[in-house]
Design a protein around this motif. Sequence first.
Motif, PDB file in Angstrom:
ATOM      1  N   ASN A 217      -0.959 -10.041   3.960  1.00 33.77           N
ATOM      2  CA  ASN A 217       0.205  -9.521   4.675  1.00 33.77           C
ATOM      3  C   ASN A 217       0.415  -8.129   4.111  1.00 33.77           C
ATOM      4  O   ASN A 217       0.745  -7.993   2.927  1.00 33.77           O
ATOM      5  CB  ASN A 217       1.470 -10.326   4.360  1.00 33.77           C
ATOM      6  N   VAL A 218       0.224  -7.128   4.935  1.00 34.23           N
ATOM      7  CA  VAL A 218       0.235  -5.759   4.421  1.00 34.23           C
ATOM      8  C   VAL A 218       1.574  -5.072   4.686  1.00 34.23           C
ATOM      9  O   VAL A 218       2.067  -5.074   5.812  1.00 34.23           O
ATOM     10  CB  VAL A 218      -0.902  -4.927   5.068  1.00 34.23           C
ATOM     11  N   THR A 219       2.163  -4.508   3.633  1.00 33.98           N
ATOM     12  CA  THR A 219       3.321  -3.632   3.794  1.00 33.98           C
ATOM     13  C   THR A 219       2.870  -2.238   3.378  1.00 33.98           C
ATOM     14  O   THR A 219       2.289  -2.078   2.295  1.00 33.98           O
ATOM     15  CB  THR A 219       4.494  -4.070   2.883  1.00 33.98           C
ATOM     16  N   ILE A 220       3.106  -1.256   4.260  1.00 32.16           N
ATOM     17  CA  ILE A 220       2.642   0.115   3.974  1.00 32.16           C
ATOM     18  C   ILE A 220       3.840   1.057   3.959  1.00 32.16           C
ATOM     19  O   ILE A 220       4.745   0.926   4.794  1.00 32.16           O
ATOM     20  CB  ILE A 220       1.664   0.621   5.065  1.00 32.16           C
TER      21      ILE A 220
ATOM     22  N   ALA B 273       9.866  -2.027  -3.834  1.00 31.72           N
ATOM     23  CA  ALA B 273       8.944  -2.644  -2.867  1.00 31.72           C
ATOM     24  C   ALA B 273       8.087  -3.767  -3.452  1.00 31.72           C
ATOM     25  O   ALA B 273       7.540  -4.564  -2.686  1.00 31.72           O
ATOM     26  CB  ALA B 273       8.044  -1.565  -2.277  1.00 31.72           C
ATOM     27  N   ILE B 274       7.951  -3.847  -4.774  1.00 33.94           N
ATOM     28  CA  ILE B 274       6.903  -4.764  -5.267  1.00 33.94           C
ATOM     29  C   ILE B 274       7.291  -6.136  -5.855  1.00 33.94           C
ATOM     30  O   ILE B 274       6.386  -6.898  -6.187  1.00 33.94           O
ATOM     31  CB  ILE B 274       5.915  -4.069  -6.234  1.00 33.94           C
ATOM     32  N   PRO B 275       8.562  -6.487  -5.952  1.00 36.08           N
ATOM     33  CA  PRO B 275       8.831  -7.786  -6.580  1.00 36.08           C
ATOM     34  C   PRO B 275       8.104  -8.984  -5.934  1.00 36.08           C
ATOM     35  O   PRO B 275       7.746  -9.924  -6.634  1.00 36.08           O
ATOM     36  CB  PRO B 275      10.356  -7.927  -6.463  1.00 36.08           C
TER      37      PRO B 275
ATOM     38  N   VAL C 225       0.872  -1.183   0.000  1.00 38.17           N
ATOM     39  CA  VAL C 225       0.000   0.000   0.000  1.00 38.17           C
ATOM     40  C   VAL C 225       0.908   1.231   0.000  1.00 38.17           C
ATOM     41  O   VAL C 225       1.740   1.383   0.893  1.00 38.17           O
ATOM     42  CB  VAL C 225      -0.918  -0.002   1.248  1.00 38.17           C
ATOM     43  N   THR C 226       0.752   2.077  -1.017  1.00 41.20           N
ATOM     44  CA  THR C 226       1.743   3.155  -1.201  1.00 41.20           C
ATOM     45  C   THR C 226       1.587   4.316  -0.215  1.00 41.20           C
ATOM     46  O   THR C 226       2.479   5.159  -0.107  1.00 41.20           O
ATOM     47  CB  THR C 226       1.725   3.715  -2.636  1.00 41.20           C
ATOM     48  N   ARG C 227       0.470   4.379   0.486  1.00 39.21           N
ATOM     49  CA  ARG C 227       0.299   5.430   1.496  1.00 39.21           C
ATOM     50  C   ARG C 227      -0.853   5.014   2.419  1.00 39.21           C
ATOM     51  O   ARG C 227      -1.819   4.413   1.943  1.00 39.21           O
ATOM     52  CB  ARG C 227      -0.012   6.765   0.819  1.00 39.21           C
ATOM     53  N   MET C 228      -0.744   5.362   3.685  1.00 35.63           N
ATOM     54  CA  MET C 228      -1.781   4.996   4.662  1.00 35.63           C
ATOM     55  C   MET C 228      -3.162   5.493   4.226  1.00 35.63           C
ATOM     56  O   MET C 228      -3.312   6.646   3.821  1.00 35.63           O
ATOM     57  CB  MET C 228      -1.418   5.619   6.016  1.00 35.63           C
ATOM     58  N   LEU C 229      -4.155   4.615   4.308  1.00 35.11           N
ATOM     59  CA  LEU C 229      -5.518   4.984   3.937  1.00 35.11           C
ATOM     60  C   LEU C 229      -6.398   5.011   5.185  1.00 35.11           C
ATOM     61  O   LEU C 229      -6.053   4.408   6.204  1.00 35.11           O
ATOM     62  CB  LEU C 229      -6.088   3.962   2.945  1.00 35.11           C
ATOM     63  N   PRO C 230      -7.557   5.703   5.082  1.00 34.70           N
ATOM     64  CA  PRO C 230      -8.427   5.772   6.260  1.00 34.70           C
ATOM     65  C   PRO C 230      -8.964   4.391   6.666  1.00 34.70           C
ATOM     66  O   PRO C 230      -9.221   3.551   5.817  1.00 34.70           O
ATOM     67  CB  PRO C 230      -9.589   6.676   5.817  1.00 34.70           C
ATOM     68  N   GLU C 231      -9.109   4.202   7.993  1.00 31.34           N
ATOM     69  CA  GLU C 231      -9.784   3.003   8.498  1.00 31.34           C
ATOM     70  C   GLU C 231     -11.268   3.067   8.145  1.00 31.34           C
ATOM     71  O   GLU C 231     -11.765   4.162   7.895  1.00 31.34           O
ATOM     72  CB  GLU C 231      -9.613   2.920  10.024  1.00 31.34           C
ATOM     73  N   PRO C 232     -11.998   1.933   8.104  1.00 34.36           N
ATOM     74  CA  PRO C 232     -11.546   0.591   8.480  1.00 34.36           C
ATOM     75  C   PRO C 232     -10.884  -0.190   7.345  1.00 34.36           C
ATOM     76  O   PRO C 232     -10.691  -1.404   7.474  1.00 34.36           O
ATOM     77  CB  PRO C 232     -12.844  -0.089   8.912  1.00 34.36           C
ATOM     78  N   SER C 233     -10.458   0.478   6.285  1.00 37.90           N
ATOM     79  CA  SER C 233      -9.936  -0.281   5.147  1.00 37.90           C
ATOM     80  C   SER C 233      -8.626  -1.005   5.464  1.00 37.90           C
ATOM     81  O   SER C 233      -8.401  -2.123   5.009  1.00 37.90           O
ATOM     82  CB  SER C 233      -9.736   0.639   3.939  1.00 37.90           C
TER      83      SER C 233
ATOM     84  N   ASP D 165       1.682  -9.615  -4.289  1.00 30.20           N
ATOM     85  CA  ASP D 165       0.616 -10.150  -5.137  1.00 30.20           C
ATOM     86  C   ASP D 165      -0.334  -9.032  -5.558  1.00 30.20           C
ATOM     87  O   ASP D 165      -1.048  -9.156  -6.554  1.00 30.20           O
ATOM     88  CB  ASP D 165      -0.185 -11.200  -4.352  1.00 30.20           C
ATOM     89  N   ALA D 166      -0.367  -7.975  -4.746  1.00 27.84           N
ATOM     90  CA  ALA D 166      -1.297  -6.874  -5.017  1.00 27.84           C
ATOM     91  C   ALA D 166      -0.634  -5.543  -4.724  1.00 27.84           C
ATOM     92  O   ALA D 166       0.253  -5.453  -3.868  1.00 27.84           O
ATOM     93  CB  ALA D 166      -2.547  -7.044  -4.148  1.00 27.84           C
ATOM     94  N   LEU D 167      -1.073  -4.524  -5.442  1.00 29.75           N
ATOM     95  CA  LEU D 167      -0.577  -3.165  -5.229  1.00 29.75           C
ATOM     96  C   LEU D 167      -1.781  -2.263  -5.039  1.00 29.75           C
ATOM     97  O   LEU D 167      -2.693  -2.245  -5.879  1.00 29.75           O
ATOM     98  CB  LEU D 167       0.228  -2.706  -6.455  1.00 29.75           C
ATOM     99  N   LEU D 168      -1.821  -1.551  -3.904  1.00 30.51           N
ATOM    100  CA  LEU D 168      -2.880  -0.552  -3.710  1.00 30.51           C
ATOM    101  C   LEU D 168      -2.194   0.812  -3.808  1.00 30.51           C
ATOM    102  O   LEU D 168      -1.340   1.142  -2.991  1.00 30.51           O
ATOM    103  CB  LEU D 168      -3.567  -0.753  -2.353  1.00 30.51           C
TER     104      LEU D 168
END
Length: 319
Positions: free
Chosen positions: A24-27, A42-44, A7-15, A47-50
């Motif tokens: 497994n989230v990397t932010i 960061a992405i090699p 996740v390229t930047r923190m998003l509002p909860e509850p997401s 499985d997903a990119l937000l």
Amino acid sequence: MKPNIFVTRMLPEPSMTKLKTYFNVTINPDDRVLDKHEIIEAIPNQDALLCLLTDTIDNTVIDAGKKLKVISNYAVGFNNIDIKTATARHIPVCITPGILTNATADLTWALILAIARRVVESDKFTREGLFNGWAPNLFLGGDVTGKTLGIVGMGRIGQAVAKRAMGFEMKVVYTSRTDKKISNAQFVSLNELLEVSDFVSLHTPLTSETKHLIDTDQFHRMKKTAYLINTTRGPVVNELALLDALKTNIIAGAGLDVYEKEPLITPGLLALDNVVLLPHIGSATVETRTKMAILAAENAIAILQGQKPHAIANPEVLT
Ligand code: NAP
Ligand code: GLV
Ligand code: GLV
């Protein structure tokens, strides 16, 4: 094993909580835009990119995402993503349409009223202690009620802006790739729209066809008393041509939420009173951003679960 998401930047909860139940989230730990190389690093293994509209997801980024199965954009516009490369790799690109339509249409109206009625200039004047009493010629603007509104790009947001114009008893004309057969709004060519409108409001996506759709020639077609409103994407307007049109009174004013080289703003614009400048806040309400974040999370989860996402920019990859 849970799949990985970056996740390229923190998003509002509850997401974020929702994402953590499935991934497994990397932010990105910092509250700033990552540069392209940081995303590439960061992405090699993801499985997903937000990602956000401020992230450039070009072919070099997509190529680095060797395991990438979905790109979920936290926006409805997706001009920041190389759709061709993603589609060639069969990677769905998901977006967040609909839920931000009303917030963006409301902000478009904030700009229409602010520029026509000189709200920002008047506020500054008042704060500076210059208000010495009602005066016949103080901050005379342009009427809104009963005027003609021209919508360029009659999609979800364009239609929501047009709907609000009914309350202002406006005549609505529009141009789009297709005639929407909308009651109370007349389908016209772009040239006719520019010639008859008192307010020209832009709502097309940014594509190779809409880049600099509004340039010197188009400003010359507009009425000298007309206003340009841009809440879509900066490059739809040639910003230098706009600066010239505003300085030389080819048009009366402009209301902008987006810029050609965002976050840079053509310097001369900052010195002008006949332009209202907002920092790309079309969808920026607590309710809307919360819903967008949930939708972006659900889109990523749906793809990895083999389900249909809420919205996809390249549906051909699902067939
Ligand atoms: P949409 O429903 O897809 O509407 C876009 C409309 O533009 C469509 O109706 C399409 O016409 C028309 N169009 C496309 N190419 C055109 C062209 N060359 N000439 C004339 N019309 C053209 O999208 P939306 O949800 O309304 O969003 C529109 C845009 O707003 C997004 O792409 C994004 O860039 C921007 N946006 C900005 C903010 C902000 O924060 N300021 C927030 C949200 C969205 P047809 O239907 O005839 O094909
Ligand atoms: C905002 O600009 C969006 O495209 O969602
Ligand atoms: C203005 O305040 C008026 O009463 O006309």
